[in-house]
Design a protein around this motif. Structure first.
Motif, PDB file in Angstrom:
ATOM      1  N   ARG A 100       0.174   4.284  -2.441  1.00 10.78           N
ATOM      2  CA  ARG A 100      -0.213   5.608  -1.936  1.00 10.78           C
ATOM      3  C   ARG A 100       0.719   6.687  -2.475  1.00 10.78           C
ATOM      4  O   ARG A 100       0.288   7.804  -2.794  1.00 10.78           O
ATOM      5  N   THR A 143      -5.706  13.818  -8.081  1.00 10.44           N
ATOM      6  CA  THR A 143      -5.357  14.183  -6.717  1.00 10.44           C
ATOM      7  C   THR A 143      -5.280  15.697  -6.576  1.00 10.44           C
ATOM      8  O   THR A 143      -4.649  16.374  -7.382  1.00 10.44           O
ATOM      9  N   SER A 202      -0.308  10.025  -5.042  1.00  8.40           N
ATOM     10  CA  SER A 202      -0.047  11.430  -4.733  1.00  8.40           C
ATOM     11  C   SER A 202       0.216  12.267  -5.978  1.00  8.40           C
ATOM     12  O   SER A 202       0.082  13.489  -5.945  1.00  8.40           O
ATOM     13  N   GLU A 232     -13.345  12.101  -1.032  1.00  8.10           N
ATOM     14  CA  GLU A 232     -12.111  11.874  -0.286  1.00  8.10           C
ATOM     15  C   GLU A 232     -12.306  10.697   0.659  1.00  8.10           C
ATOM     16  O   GLU A 232     -13.372  10.535   1.252  1.00  8.10           O
ATOM     17  N   MET A 289      -4.593  14.781  -1.733  1.00  4.11           N
ATOM     18  CA  MET A 289      -5.643  13.797  -1.452  1.00  4.11           C
ATOM     19  C   MET A 289      -6.270  13.296  -2.753  1.00  4.11           C
ATOM     20  O   MET A 289      -6.838  14.083  -3.516  1.00  4.11           O
ATOM     21  N   MET A 326      -8.358   3.943   3.347  1.00  2.79           N
ATOM     22  CA  MET A 326      -7.725   3.561   2.079  1.00  2.79           C
ATOM     23  C   MET A 326      -6.821   2.349   2.280  1.00  2.79           C
ATOM     24  O   MET A 326      -6.882   1.374   1.525  1.00  2.79           O
ATOM     25  N   GLU A 327      -5.987   2.393   3.299  1.00  2.00           N
ATOM     26  CA  GLU A 327      -5.055   1.290   3.552  1.00  2.00           C
ATOM     27  C   GLU A 327      -5.783   0.041   4.025  1.00  2.00           C
ATOM     28  O   GLU A 327      -5.472  -1.075   3.601  1.00  2.00           O
ATOM     29  N   GLU A 337      -7.302   8.327   5.190  1.00  2.00           N
ATOM     30  CA  GLU A 337      -6.067   7.575   4.937  1.00  2.00           C
ATOM     31  C   GLU A 337      -6.140   6.161   5.497  1.00  2.00           C
ATOM     32  O   GLU A 337      -5.767   5.192   4.833  1.00  2.00           O
ATOM     33  N   GLU A 338      -6.621   6.037   6.730  1.00  2.00           N
ATOM     34  CA  GLU A 338      -6.626   4.713   7.357  1.00  2.00           C
ATOM     35  C   GLU A 338      -7.581   3.762   6.653  1.00  2.00           C
ATOM     36  O   GLU A 338      -7.325   2.556   6.562  1.00  2.00           O
ATOM     37  N   TRP A 379       0.810  -1.203   0.000  1.00  2.00           N
ATOM     38  CA  TRP A 379       0.000   0.000   0.000  1.00  2.00           C
ATOM     39  C   TRP A 379       0.854   1.268   0.000  1.00  2.00           C
ATOM     40  O   TRP A 379       0.509   2.249  -0.657  1.00  2.00           O
TER      41      TRP A 379
END
Length: 361
Positions: free
Chosen positions: A318, A327, A322, A348, A331, A354-355, A351-352, A314
């Motif tokens: 990620r 983006t 970027s 949007e 984001m 997405m992973e 982040e947590e 990931w």
């Protein structure tokens, strides 16, 4: 002729001609579109060997003065070095502002040749003659042209509409099965983002979809896909809003292509994985039912398309996200579904999450 799909863009409107055995009429259609004089066919070694002579002869028979250049196949050809080499080929072919370029091949040739047409002499006309399923239903329609740079896919390009599109379904008979399946991924996407009944039809016909010899079903799939894209592009030519829905599955899909190395996953395969990812995120954020997310994953799997990319970390994906053109402020923006046939853009994702979704696939 099986289908004519208009793309309504005012004075830049054009027709997508979809049929079987229509390469011989490329020259006549170009003449009907008001094109004149010299032209340069840009193709690759695989497609040129099958269809280059037929298109060249059709153009010559219609009174044009064609030249042809043949390039190596593959995503690596869609680069700046080839753009400058093609400018020189345009000069050698004697092209002027009344001349035109013919893009003969899959998405790579269409994107590359279209960008050359958009920029040579500040823009000359061009014609799309797509020979892959993915190009017929996606990249040849709507005027997106461009090239890759080391930092990412399609980061340099222009919106530049063709004069016409000629999609000969017979050319798909020489398409490798993997590339054909990749095109089916884009067709499924149209059902997810815009047309739930179309998605249900694809589910019902899933065993027949890989059969390139089923001309009636193939024409319906290509025709409806082009209709959806034409309707969206007519409302938002330059992706200021609605057109962004066409990027469903592409945010992570483009990152997969870059991180894995171009060619490890062909575009449609990466879009399939990205679509499964977007569906799982949609369950968490936009109310897509887990059952519909399962349907999305199942149809890709039934078409022998990958739904996961094992081994891709990931963190690297990620980083690639970027610099994605979708983006903003670091984001990435996602297209997410609330139900099959209905999506929203500009979402949007924390982040947590997405992973978490990636590691759970």
């Amino acid at each position: 002729m099986l289908y004519d799909v208009p793309v309504h863009l005012g004075d830049r409107s054009y027709i997508i001609h979809i049929g079987a055995g229509i390469l011989d009429s490329v020259g006549a259609r170009c003449a009907d579109a008001g094109l004149k004089g010299k032209c340069l066919i840009i193709t690759d070694e695989n497609v040129g060997g099958h269809y280059g002579d037929a298109v060249f002869q059709s153009l010559e028979n219609a009174g044009f003065s064609p030249s042809m250049v043949t390039l190596p196949p593959g995503e690596q050809t869609k680069c700046g070095d080839q753009v400058f080499a093609l400018y020189s080929e345009c000069i050698r072919a004697g092209l002027d502002r009344k001349s035109f370029i013919v893009a003969l091949g899959g998405g790579v040739m269409g994107d590359l040749a279209g960008f050359v047409a958009a920029s040579f002499l500040r823009g000359i006309p061009f014609v799309q003659v797509p020979t892959s399923l993915l190009a017929m239903v996606d990249s040849s329609v709507g005027g997106k042209t461009g090239i890759n740079i080391p930092e990412g896919k399609n980061l340099v390009g222009a919106f530049y509409q063709p004069e016409l599109v000629m999609a000969d379904l017979d050319t798909l008979k020489t398409l490798p099965p993997r590339e054909y399946a990749a095109g089916l991924a884009e067709i499924v996407k149209y059902g997810i983002i815009y047309d739930a009944p179309f998605f249900r039809t694809l589910e019902e016909q899933v065993e027949n979809l890989p059969d390139v010899g089923n001309a009636e079903l193939l024409a319906k799939m290509v025709g409806r896909s082009c209709e959806v894209k034409a309707e969206v592009v007519a409302q938002d030519e330059r992706e200021g809003g609605l057109r962004a829905i066409l990027n469903f599955g592409h945010t992570v899909g483009h990152a997969i292509e870059k991180v894995a190395g171009y060619g490890e996953y062909v575009h449609g395969e990466a879009v399939a994985i990205g679509s499964v990812y977007a569906a799982r995120v949609s369950v968490e954020l936009t109310g897509l039912s887990p059952a519909d997310a399962d349907r999305i994953e199942r149809i890709f799997a039934d078409l022998n398309l990958p739904v996961r990319a094992p081994g891709l970390e990931w963190g690297k994906l990620r980083e690639a996200l970027s610099v994605d053109k979708k983006t903003i402020g670091g984001m990435p923006k996602f297209v997410l579904a609330s139900e099959i046939g209905k999506v929203s853009f500009g979402n949007e994702v924390p982040e947590e999450l997405m992973e978490k979704i990636w590691t759970s696939l």
